[in-house]
Design an enzyme around this catalytic site. Structure first.
Site, PDB file in Angstrom:
ATOM      1  N   GLU A 220      -3.396  -5.944   2.953  1.00 30.18           N
ATOM      2  CA  GLU A 220      -2.181  -5.316   3.484  1.00 30.18           C
ATOM      3  C   GLU A 220      -2.413  -4.654   4.850  1.00 30.18           C
ATOM      4  O   GLU A 220      -1.947  -3.545   5.099  1.00 30.18           O
ATOM      5  CB  GLU A 220      -1.643  -4.292   2.483  1.00 30.18           C
ATOM      6  CG  GLU A 220      -1.238  -4.907   1.155  1.00 30.18           C
ATOM      7  CD  GLU A 220      -0.772  -3.893   0.130  1.00 30.18           C
ATOM      8  OE1 GLU A 220       0.252  -4.142  -0.528  1.00 30.18           O
ATOM      9  OE2 GLU A 220      -1.436  -2.855  -0.029  1.00 30.18           O
ATOM     10  N   GLU A 294       1.084 -10.366  -4.827  1.00 31.84           N
ATOM     11  CA  GLU A 294       1.356  -9.239  -5.718  1.00 31.84           C
ATOM     12  C   GLU A 294       2.828  -9.258  -6.096  1.00 31.84           C
ATOM     13  O   GLU A 294       3.692  -8.871  -5.300  1.00 31.84           O
ATOM     14  CB  GLU A 294       1.007  -7.907  -5.053  1.00 31.84           C
ATOM     15  CG  GLU A 294      -0.480  -7.704  -4.816  1.00 31.84           C
ATOM     16  CD  GLU A 294      -0.789  -6.317  -4.271  1.00 31.84           C
ATOM     17  OE1 GLU A 294       0.103  -5.440  -4.327  1.00 31.84           O
ATOM     18  OE2 GLU A 294      -1.915  -6.112  -3.785  1.00 31.84           O
TER      19      GLU A 294
END
Length: 595
Positions: A220, A294
């Site tokens: 991320e 995710e």
């Protein structure tokens, strides 16, 4: 000397045997290539990539690995979809690793994803631990044994609602440290860590006969993006150390375009499927398979807040919608587990919020590993897509309630200090990470007690230098607390010199966002009494390591617990188990007798 006829017969026999072996291998691993197939080819592809079906012969010639072609994944040249689930070995007791993996298989998953926590594997600089519950090699080998491929997410930063996003606290000893950048002090530490970590990881890649089919580059980074050269550095750090499998990145929609690195497949994270979200991937990378790294099956909890619950039907509807597009998916989390010890992270948005010890996450399995309605709804969905019966779900472990445990003895912290702890003397307050402890790698977790001498009373002001909460005592009398919201406290007047004590608690370092470099704990600067900075401290480290807790057993002075008591203190009681021990948990409830 054998006659020619016998030689010819032996050659024909050997050729027939070879053809038979080839036919068996094709039937097992490449049924789509045979004229007679007892089930649809798309289902046979899923069978082909069940690790438990492979034999040593089947490992020969594994050279292609996971690839991308024409908007789909190929594994060893065959169409493949990732049905993944996240489970972190460091959040699950080793004795239950296999149980959770079998439950993954029973749900219809073929891939396991896990983070690797740097701050557990290298708690002290240069000292690595890959033993017991941190035995990554054993964990990945067990996944292989149970028919699961692996997507490894080694960081160095992992977020994961984990203290400092998995980065070691000793990095913050450097006052100029710039985490997650190409700052020399950070990259030198990452290089040393990767040198050791990749000795475990590289032999377990697909092309080496292992279960790892993909490796994530950082995590991320698009939401951080402080250094345009950083992702390239991490990618090259992996490649130089022998990573040869498919590389991936992982970001939410807002960070997607900022977290890209050439040569790595971009994947996306979300909980609710916004219109056009998956198509948005095509704007940053053309003709690539879509992957949700995710899909958030639930969410984490903060101290003082309610337990987060995400509707099972809404979750399954979204998963089905993702799969209908042909995308691959990873369920984050399939099984959350527990933030053992002091490893919980924290969130800092409008205010600082510490995460709880539980990482139940309202996931597909509970914190204890039990089934939820999400499990059975997903199992039904995946079984329809796969088109053949799934393994039966394993039996859940038996559990027991052992009733209330009476904490019958206590000892005050003030009585423990002289016999167990030696103070560090310093003119100025020193933050936790910079204490001269643990072979000069500082203190990572727990508490720090700061003592100094004052004359008189007045207004105590922290100027927001307390991280994260301080209980304040004059001599041994409690006078109040200081934290992010309360930065001033009145100290009552008194005669002569007195000891001012600040017991500062580290409640968890922020694991996400732009504030990572400001996560030093304890007193991070001066504290003032009537506008005068306090000086000449005795500093006691209370890291609460197992050796320290064990040493408490030998200390004399334990007493019966009074009807009313003001801490700080240590308490002890006994749990009696007469039969075979069963799973249980501790439920700590506030009592009006203690404060």
């Amino acid at each position: 000397m054998w006659p020619c006829g016998g030689r010819r017969q032996r050659r024909l026999g050997a050729a027939a045997l070879l053809l038979f072996v080839v036919w068996l291998l094709l039937r097992r691993y490449y049924p789509c290539l045979l004229p007679a197939v007892s089930e649809p080819c798309e289902n046979a592809v899923l069978h082909r990539f069940n690790w438990s079906e492979l034999t040593p012969l089947g490992l020969w010639g594994r050279t292609l690995g996971l690839q991308t072609e024409n908007s789909q994944f190929l594994l060893e040249g065959m169409p493949f979809r990732i049905f993944g689930g996240s489970m972190h070995y460091f959040r699950v007791p080793r004795e239950y690793w296999e149980d959770r993996m079998l439950k993954m298989k029973a749900c219809g998953l073929n891939t396991l994803t896990t983070y690797v926590p740097w701050n557990l594997h290298e708690q002290q600089r240069g000292k690595f631990d890959f033993s017991q519950n941190l035995d990554l090699e054993a964990f990945l080998s067990l996944a292989a044994k149970n028919g699961l491929w692996v997507i490894l997410r080694p960081g160095p930063y992992i977020c994961s609602e984990w203290d400092l996003g998995g980065l070691p606290s000793w990095l913050l000893q450097d006052p100029e440290m710039q985490l997650r950048t190409t700052y020399k002090g950070f990259t030198e530490a990452v290089d040393a860590y990767f040198d050791r970590l990749m000795r475990v990881v590289v032999p377990l890649q697909y092309k080496r006969g292992g279960p790892i089919i993909a490796v994530q580059v950082e995590n991320e980074y698009g939401s951080y993006a402080k250094d345009p050269n950083y992702m390239t550095y991490v990618k090259m750090a992996l490649l130089k150390r022998g990573i040869v499998e498919l590389l991936m990145t992982s970001d939410n929609k807002n960070g997607l375009s900022f977290g890209l690195v050439e040569g790595a497949l971009a994947t996306v994270n979300f909980q609710k499927l916004e219109p056009g979200l998956l198509k948005y991937l095509d704007t940053v990378q053309r003709d690539q398979p879509k992957m949700v790294m995710e899909y958030w099956t639930g969410w984490f909890d903060n101290w003082g807040g309610p337990h987060y619950v995400f509707d099972a039907d809404e979750m399954v509807t979204t998963v089905a919608s993702v799969l209908k597009t042909g995308a691959s998916i990873n369920l984050y989390m399939f099984h959350g587990g527990t933030n053992f010890g002091f490893m919980n992270g924290a969130l800092e948005a409008d205010e600082y919020k510490s995460d709880v010890t539980s990482y139940d996450y309202d996931a597909v399995l509970t914190e204890a590993g039990d089934y939820t309605s999400k499990f059975f709804k997903l199992r039904q969905l995946f079984s329809v897509i796969i088109g053949h019966p799934l393994p039966l779900p394993p039996m859940i472990e038996s559990k027991a309630s052992y009733g209330a445990i009476l904490l019958h003895q206590y000892i005050s912290l003030w009585d423990v200090l002289p016999s167990l702890l030696q103070p560090i003397k310093s003119e100025f307050p020193v933050n936790m990470e910079n204490l001269h402890l643990n072979d000069s790698t500082g203190q990572s977790y727990g508490y720090v007690l700061y003592e100094t001498v004052i004359f008189g009373g007045g207004q105590l002001h922290t100027r927001n230098h307390v991280r994260d909460r301080a209980q304040v005592f004059v001599n041994t009398v409690y006078v109040g607390e200081l934290d992010y919201n309360t930065v001033e406290l009145f100290i009552p007047e008194g005669q002569g010199f007195r000891q001012l004590k600040l017991l500062v608690e580290n409640r968890g370092r922020v694991n996400y966002g732009l504030a990572l470099n400001e996560q030093r704990k304890g007193l991070i600067g001066d504290v003032f009494l009537n506008k005068t900075p306090l000086r000449n401290f005795k500093i006691y480290s209370l890291e609460m390591k197992p050796a320290f807790m064990k040493s408490l057993q030998q200390v004399s002075g334990w007493s019966s617990v009074p009807d009313y008591f003001v801490g700080p203190a240590f308490f002890r009681g006994r749990l009696w188990i007469e039969q075979q021990p069963q799973d249980t948990f501790l439920k700590l409830q506030a009592s009006p007798a203690f404060s």
